[in-house]
Design an enzyme around this catalytic site. Sequence first.
Site, mmCIF file in Angstrom:
data_model
loop_
_atom_site.group_PDB
_atom_site.id
_atom_site.type_symbol
_atom_site.label_atom_id
_atom_site.label_comp_id
_atom_site.label_asym_id
_atom_site.label_seq_id
_atom_site.Cartn_x
_atom_site.Cartn_y
_atom_site.Cartn_z
ATOM 1 N N MET A 62 1.152 7.870 0.906
ATOM 2 C CA MET A 62 0.582 9.049 1.557
ATOM 3 C C MET A 62 1.458 10.251 1.217
ATOM 4 O O MET A 62 2.618 10.317 1.632
ATOM 5 C CB MET A 62 0.510 8.827 3.059
ATOM 6 C CG MET A 62 -0.393 7.666 3.464
ATOM 7 S SD MET A 62 -0.614 7.520 5.242
ATOM 8 C CE MET A 62 1.047 7.121 5.761
ATOM 9 N N LYS A 85 -4.046 0.637 -6.743
ATOM 10 C CA LYS A 85 -4.629 0.927 -5.431
ATOM 11 C C LYS A 85 -5.905 1.725 -5.665
ATOM 12 O O LYS A 85 -5.876 2.754 -6.346
ATOM 13 C CB LYS A 85 -3.673 1.726 -4.547
ATOM 14 C CG LYS A 85 -4.207 1.936 -3.119
ATOM 15 C CD LYS A 85 -3.182 2.638 -2.240
ATOM 16 C CE LYS A 85 -3.658 2.675 -0.789
ATOM 17 N NZ LYS A 85 -4.861 3.489 -0.605
ATOM 18 N N HIS A 91 -8.860 -0.138 -0.714
ATOM 19 C CA HIS A 91 -9.283 0.643 0.443
ATOM 20 C C HIS A 91 -10.792 0.456 0.561
ATOM 21 O O HIS A 91 -11.546 0.890 -0.311
ATOM 22 C CB HIS A 91 -8.933 2.120 0.262
ATOM 23 C CG HIS A 91 -9.219 2.962 1.462
ATOM 24 N ND1 HIS A 91 -8.442 4.034 1.804
ATOM 25 C CD2 HIS A 91 -10.182 2.890 2.404
ATOM 26 C CE1 HIS A 91 -8.924 4.587 2.914
ATOM 27 N NE2 HIS A 91 -9.989 3.900 3.281
ATOM 28 N N CYS A 138 -6.905 8.184 -4.400
ATOM 29 C CA CYS A 138 -6.769 9.447 -3.685
ATOM 30 C C CYS A 138 -7.964 10.354 -3.965
ATOM 31 O O CYS A 138 -8.263 10.661 -5.118
ATOM 32 C CB CYS A 138 -5.482 10.155 -4.086
ATOM 33 S SG CYS A 138 -5.235 11.738 -3.226
ATOM 34 N N GLY A 180 -1.446 2.090 6.848
ATOM 35 C CA GLY A 180 -0.997 3.421 6.465
ATOM 36 C C GLY A 180 -0.726 4.317 7.644
ATOM 37 O O GLY A 180 0.346 4.274 8.255
ATOM 38 N N GLN A 214 4.628 4.333 -6.194
ATOM 39 C CA GLN A 214 3.247 4.659 -6.533
ATOM 40 C C GLN A 214 3.232 5.919 -7.380
ATOM 41 O O GLN A 214 3.791 6.947 -6.996
ATOM 42 C CB GLN A 214 2.397 4.880 -5.281
ATOM 43 C CG GLN A 214 0.932 5.128 -5.631
ATOM 44 C CD GLN A 214 0.053 5.285 -4.409
ATOM 45 O OE1 GLN A 214 -0.237 6.392 -4.002
ATOM 46 N NE2 GLN A 214 -0.369 4.164 -3.831
ATOM 47 N N ASN A 224 -6.960 -2.727 2.750
ATOM 48 C CA ASN A 224 -6.533 -1.425 3.254
ATOM 49 C C ASN A 224 -7.756 -0.704 3.826
ATOM 50 O O ASN A 224 -8.883 -0.942 3.413
ATOM 51 C CB ASN A 224 -5.895 -0.612 2.122
ATOM 52 C CG ASN A 224 -5.479 0.781 2.548
ATOM 53 O OD1 ASN A 224 -5.829 1.761 1.895
ATOM 54 N ND2 ASN A 224 -4.736 0.889 3.619
ATOM 55 N N GLY A 225 -7.507 0.176 4.788
ATOM 56 C CA GLY A 225 -8.577 0.987 5.345
ATOM 57 C C GLY A 225 -8.991 0.526 6.725
ATOM 58 O O GLY A 225 -9.451 -0.606 6.904
ATOM 59 N N GLY A 226 -8.800 1.395 7.719
ATOM 60 C CA GLY A 226 -9.246 1.086 9.066
ATOM 61 C C GLY A 226 -8.409 0.064 9.794
ATOM 62 O O GLY A 226 -8.834 -0.465 10.824
#
Length: 368
Positions: free
Chosen positions: A1, A125, A158, A85, A221, A55, A198-200
């Site tokens: 991030m 990613k 993600h 991203c 994250g 990353q 990843n995600g949520g």
Amino acid sequence: MMDWTDNHFRTLARIISKYAWLYTEMVVAETIVHQKDNSDRFLAFPAEQHPIVLQIGGSNVDNLSKATELATAYSYDEINLNCGCPSGRVAGHGCFGARLMLDPEFVGDAMSAIAASCSVPVSVKCRIGVDDHDSYEELCKFVDTIVSKSPTRHFIIHSRKALLNGISPAANRRIPPLKYEYYFGLLRDFPEVQFTLNGGVNFIDQVNVAMGQGAHGVMVGRAAYNNPWSTLGYVDSAVYGVKSDSLSRRQVLEKYQIYADSVLEKDTPHRPSVRQLVKPLLNMFHSEPGNGLWKREADAALRHCKTVKSFLEETLDALPDSVLDSQLSGDPPKWDGNFDNMETLLPPKYTAGTKDEFKLHACLAMST
């Protein structure tokens, strides 16, 4: 991030959890290459942060390769290419990030070059799709192409697609619906590849539920940043099964203060401000009594404090001792969701090639 998981936050995270894998913020390959005489600013980290993943972002194979080669001197545990991203600055003007998902052939070449420039594992990613290119088959072709052209055997997925036009990066984290079934489909269709979900993901219990359903790993994250104490604090015991140090918040702050003020003592061209060093601490008391008062006092103190020690001395009286000195105990809060219906939601099996053909791709990639 970007602008979040910097050295300072990662140091705080490592104090709280000894075993979580840490990821850097995305560093643009061109920055690493053009600033090679100043590479410590972008690549250096305390040894205590291992295991740690660098990353990188970019859309030029030569620069991605050169950046990876320069990063090898810092002994990262893995190199990750960001293909997820959705920021206009990255995916739009920069033509990388999530936009790279539209060109899997390029990503395969880039990952091959990155792998050839280092001696550690490499990973990608990505999102589950971009704009109207969001079918499960397209996602599988993206993965299959990269695996066939490079030694990449780890993808962080993600489970939302990215919308590149019209909405902000923040909206991209909530408006496109989560499709966990795509992730679990990948687990079924690419058994030779490791996939991290990843995600949520907002609860450590959710991590364990996902892994109980077959997930190889789970990336947390913003939940870890927005509530580091109650998220990272359970990782070692609940996820890794290792007895944690059981530090109180006060003890975590004391350890972090020693690090932060040692950074301030260094006479370097890009020495951070007290405000930058305090930033990772601002969510340590999420939802606790006294949090609002402490943040108001913190804002006032940051206008004149010259050290993190003086900042803490001036502000911590706003918080009850019960908050500062309590330790996490027991199990993490329960997640009220589940992944039990994934079997009925799974997309049709990917059939672009037989399993034997896929294994042949894998063998050829590993031999190059």
